[in-house]
Design an enzyme around this catalytic site. Structure first.
Site, PDB file in Angstrom:
ATOM      1  N   HIS A 182       5.937 -10.769   9.384  1.00  0.00           N
ATOM      2  CA  HIS A 182       6.026  -9.451  10.007  1.00  0.00           C
ATOM      3  C   HIS A 182       5.108  -9.250  11.210  1.00  0.00           C
ATOM      4  O   HIS A 182       5.073  -8.168  11.773  1.00  0.00           O
ATOM      5  CB  HIS A 182       5.754  -8.344   8.982  1.00  0.00           C
TER       6      HIS A 182
HETATM    7  C1  UD1 Z   1       1.511  -2.558   9.740  1.00  0.00           C
HETATM    8  C2  UD1 Z   1       0.097  -2.936  10.185  1.00  0.00           C
HETATM    9  C3  UD1 Z   1      -0.139  -4.408   9.894  1.00  0.00           C
HETATM   10  C4  UD1 Z   1       0.146  -4.732   8.440  1.00  0.00           C
HETATM   11  C5  UD1 Z   1       1.546  -4.267   8.062  1.00  0.00           C
HETATM   12  C6  UD1 Z   1       1.728  -4.470   6.589  1.00  0.00           C
HETATM   13  C7  UD1 Z   1      -0.854  -1.793  12.140  1.00  0.00           C
HETATM   14  C8  UD1 Z   1      -1.153  -1.907  13.575  1.00  0.00           C
HETATM   15  N1  UD1 Z   1      -0.071  -2.756  11.616  1.00  0.00           N
HETATM   16  O1  UD1 Z   1       2.430  -3.286  10.526  1.00  0.00           O
HETATM   17  O2  UD1 Z   1      -1.499  -4.720  10.156  1.00  0.00           O
HETATM   18  O3  UD1 Z   1       0.037  -6.113   8.251  1.00  0.00           O
HETATM   19  O4  UD1 Z   1       1.684  -2.868   8.367  1.00  0.00           O
HETATM   20  O5  UD1 Z   1       3.050  -4.394   6.189  1.00  0.00           O
HETATM   21  O6  UD1 Z   1      -1.275  -0.880  11.508  1.00  0.00           O
HETATM   22  N2  UD1 Z   1       9.153   0.720   9.116  1.00  0.00           N
HETATM   23  C9  UD1 Z   1      10.125   1.171   8.264  1.00  0.00           C
HETATM   24  N3  UD1 Z   1       9.734   1.765   7.097  1.00  0.00           N
HETATM   25  C10 UD1 Z   1       8.420   1.934   6.744  1.00  0.00           C
HETATM   26  C11 UD1 Z   1       7.449   1.478   7.633  1.00  0.00           C
HETATM   27  C12 UD1 Z   1       7.818   0.865   8.813  1.00  0.00           C
HETATM   28  O7  UD1 Z   1      11.303   1.044   8.531  1.00  0.00           O
HETATM   29  O8  UD1 Z   1       8.142   2.479   5.662  1.00  0.00           O
HETATM   30  C13 UD1 Z   1       9.570   0.038  10.371  1.00  0.00           C
HETATM   31  C14 UD1 Z   1       9.649   0.985  11.558  1.00  0.00           C
HETATM   32  O9  UD1 Z   1      10.706   0.572  12.352  1.00  0.00           O
HETATM   33  C15 UD1 Z   1       8.348   0.696  12.296  1.00  0.00           C
HETATM   34  C16 UD1 Z   1       8.106  -0.772  11.992  1.00  0.00           C
HETATM   35  O10 UD1 Z   1       8.615  -0.970  10.682  1.00  0.00           O
HETATM   36  O11 UD1 Z   1       8.415   0.966  13.655  1.00  0.00           O
HETATM   37  C17 UD1 Z   1       6.658  -1.164  12.045  1.00  0.00           C
HETATM   38  O12 UD1 Z   1       5.846  -0.341  11.225  1.00  0.00           O
HETATM   39  P1  UD1 Z   1       4.287  -0.133  11.577  1.00  0.00           P
HETATM   40  O13 UD1 Z   1       3.587   0.597  10.478  1.00  0.00           O
HETATM   41  O14 UD1 Z   1       4.117   0.420  12.947  1.00  0.00           O
HETATM   42  O15 UD1 Z   1       3.724  -1.589  11.666  1.00  0.00           O
HETATM   43  P2  UD1 Z   1       3.927  -2.816  10.693  1.00  0.00           P
HETATM   44  O16 UD1 Z   1       4.612  -3.899  11.431  1.00  0.00           O
HETATM   45  O17 UD1 Z   1       4.490  -2.346   9.391  1.00  0.00           O
HETATM   46  N1  UDP Z   2       3.956  -7.590  -0.905  1.00  0.00           N
HETATM   47  C1  UDP Z   2       4.845  -6.927  -1.747  1.00  0.00           C
HETATM   48  N2  UDP Z   2       6.190  -7.044  -1.522  1.00  0.00           N
HETATM   49  C2  UDP Z   2       6.704  -7.799  -0.510  1.00  0.00           C
HETATM   50  C3  UDP Z   2       5.800  -8.464   0.357  1.00  0.00           C
HETATM   51  C4  UDP Z   2       4.425  -8.335   0.127  1.00  0.00           C
HETATM   52  O1  UDP Z   2       4.413  -6.249  -2.677  1.00  0.00           O
HETATM   53  O2  UDP Z   2       7.932  -7.865  -0.369  1.00  0.00           O
HETATM   54  C5  UDP Z   2       2.509  -7.452  -1.140  1.00  0.00           C
HETATM   55  C6  UDP Z   2       1.716  -8.729  -1.247  1.00  0.00           C
HETATM   56  O3  UDP Z   2       1.730  -9.233  -2.565  1.00  0.00           O
HETATM   57  C7  UDP Z   2       0.332  -8.262  -0.838  1.00  0.00           C
HETATM   58  C8  UDP Z   2       0.619  -7.219   0.212  1.00  0.00           C
HETATM   59  O4  UDP Z   2       1.969  -6.796  -0.004  1.00  0.00           O
HETATM   60  O5  UDP Z   2      -0.336  -7.666  -1.935  1.00  0.00           O
HETATM   61  C9  UDP Z   2       0.477  -7.766   1.608  1.00  0.00           C
HETATM   62  O6  UDP Z   2       0.967  -6.821   2.513  1.00  0.00           O
HETATM   63  P1  UDP Z   2       1.559  -7.200   3.935  1.00  0.00           P
HETATM   64  O7  UDP Z   2       1.941  -8.632   3.971  1.00  0.00           O
HETATM   65  O8  UDP Z   2       2.593  -6.181   4.229  1.00  0.00           O
HETATM   66  O9  UDP Z   2       0.337  -6.881   4.909  1.00  0.00           O
HETATM   67  P2  UDP Z   2      -0.931  -7.733   5.405  1.00  0.00           P
HETATM   68  O10 UDP Z   2      -1.665  -8.198   4.207  1.00  0.00           O
HETATM   69  O11 UDP Z   2      -0.411  -8.838   6.258  1.00  0.00           O
HETATM   70  O12 UDP Z   2      -1.694  -6.756   6.222  1.00  0.00           O
END
Ligand code: UD1
Ligand code: UDP
Length: 372
Positions: A203
């Site tokens: 991601h």
């Molecule tokens: C965010 C965090 C990242 C973390 C990740 C975990 C920041 C800068 N990034 O990235 O560090 O590793 O979360 O998963 O804070 N969206 C949905 N549904 C949701 C949430 C998001 O559809 O519930 C989609 C939207 O299109 C959105 C995109 O995902 O624009 C990105 O979401 P966003 O929270 O901005 O960043 P992540 O890539 O999720």
């Molecule tokens: N995770 C989850 N479901 C998924 C993918 C990840 O529950 O489909 C959990 C994973 O076990 C870990 C956390 O989400 O506990 C990690 O989150 P993510 O990879 O979104 O963010 P990051 O750690 O990279 O910030």
């Protein structure tokens, strides 16, 4: 003391769950703030049920946007809430936009901040999370670190030892507390998972927001999948990008993001995990599952030096050879120092016992700009 504990995105929930319980056990009052950065049931709601987290006291409902929009929306929502909350301190976790936004609000209101998972550094400021980490640590009074390397990073930035508290890894608290429940889930049957499989999560914008990188990486994963079928719970950021590429990916099962317990089960049963997640690098180390991280840097080097993780970058040509080597790897489960299931108790002991050290007390500059 009454603490506002902030969670906003998926990787925050498994960090706050044990901490809320531990703070309660030492008699500290808490208010749980959900910023709403993640909002889908699959990215947020179900983690409350899986992890037994109480309903948040407030949900700021900020949703998605650019970095500035999202960070600003959290700040605008959090400031009036904190002002009227009666909270004496704020605890933020991890490195997401909600983390820096709430830290900045609190610091300006002179409410001390505790940063849990402080001190991690990838050294790559093109990662939004790296900017969030550095700024949050600079603003925080209590820097609660998961490992010694994190404390070393903070010391190298001139942060005084009176602000640094080595507590261990709270994500591992959640893993160890929930592993038996995870193993009892029926996710493998539900997905008709093959006997041997690899697990993929991707991601990071540095990979998934660049079709010229993502396409070849997916094609390389499809080559791995000829030998080892791959299950890929797809983050919402990544879903649209994969759909846009319109690739045929035989052997790769694209599925919706899974809940915490089901995903833990999938990790525990995998022969190999390929990821760019921060938390997954840590969980695979504790589970003893080989992990290939498709990034050039990691803020969690201990998962390499003391775990099962290997950094392989984003070069598609590196993926298949690395996967073959990893499948032959027999490194078992590893537990770095204080990744022992009791980190949240140490967090609570720090918060119950220590008055807030002042940020900036040690790092003071003379008029000439030299450090005293
Ligand atoms: C965010 C965090 C990242 C973390 C990740 C975990 C920041 C800068 N990034 O990235 O560090 O590793 O979360 O998963 O804070 N969206 C949905 N549904 C949701 C949430 C998001 O559809 O519930 C989609 C939207 O299109 C959105 C995109 O995902 O624009 C990105 O979401 P966003 O929270 O901005 O960043 P992540 O890539 O999720
Ligand atoms: N995770 C989850 N479901 C998924 C993918 C990840 O529950 O489909 C959990 C994973 O076990 C870990 C956390 O989400 O506990 C990690 O989150 P993510 O990879 O979104 O963010 P990051 O750690 O990279 O910030």
């Amino acid at each position: 003391m009454r603490l506002a504990v902030v969670a906003g995105a998926r990787p925050n929930f498994m960090k706050v769950a044990p901490v809320l319980r531990a703070l309660d056990a030492v008699g500290l009052g808490t208010r749980l703030v959900h910023t709403g950065q993640h909002y889908d049931e699959r990215m947020s709601g179900r983690f409350f049920a899986d992890l037994g987290i109480p309903a948040p006291d407030v949900n700021l409902g900020v949703g998605s946007g650019t970095h500035a929009q999202q960070t600003a929306a959290v700040m605008v929502g959090f400031e009036p809430w904190l002002t009227s909350s009666g909270c004496d301190a704020v605890m933020v976790v991890g490195d997401v936009n909600s983390t820096i936004a709430c830290s900045l609000v609190a610091a300006k209101l002179h409410v001390p901040v505790a940063h849990l998972e402080a001190g991690l550094r990838s050294g790559d400021r093109s990662m939004p999370e790296e900017v969030n980490r550095i700024l949050t640590d600079a603003l925080s009074s209590w820097l609660l670190t998961p490992s010694r390397d994190a404390g070393d990073n903070l010391a190298a930035e001139g942060i005084g030892p009176e602000r640094i508290f080595l507590v261990g890894n709270v994500m591992v608290d959640s893993l160890l507390a929930n592993l038996d429940r995870a193993l009892a889930t029926d996710v493998l049957e539900r997905l008709h998972a093959p006997g041997e499989y690899g697990l993929v999560t991707l991601h990071r914008p540095a990979l998934v927001d660049h079709p010229e990188r993502l396409g070849p990486v997916l094609a390389a994963l499809a080559r791995v999948a000829r030998e080892l079928p791959l299950l890929f719970p797809v983050h919402p950021r990544t879903r649209a990008r994969i759909d846009a590429l319109g690739l045929e990916l035989p052997g790769i099962r694209l599925i919706e993001p899974e809940g915490y317990l089901a995903f833990l089960r999938l990790q525990a049963g995998a022969r190999l995990v390929l990821t760019d997640s921060g938390g997954v690098q840590e969980e695979t180390t504790v589970l003893g599952v080989p992990c290939l991280t498709l990034r050039d840097t990691t803020e969690r080097p201990i998962t390499i030096t003391e775990g099962t993780n290997r950094l392989i970058g984003m070069d598609p040509a590196a993926i298949q050879p690395a996967a073959e080597a990893a499948l032959a790897d027999r490194t078992g489960a590893r537990r770095p120092h204080l990744w022992d299931g009791h980190a949240a108790e140490r967090v609570a002991a720090v918060m119950a016992g220590e008055p807030a050290p002042q940020p900036g007390r040690t790092l003071s500059l003379t008029a000439g700009g030299e450090r005293r």
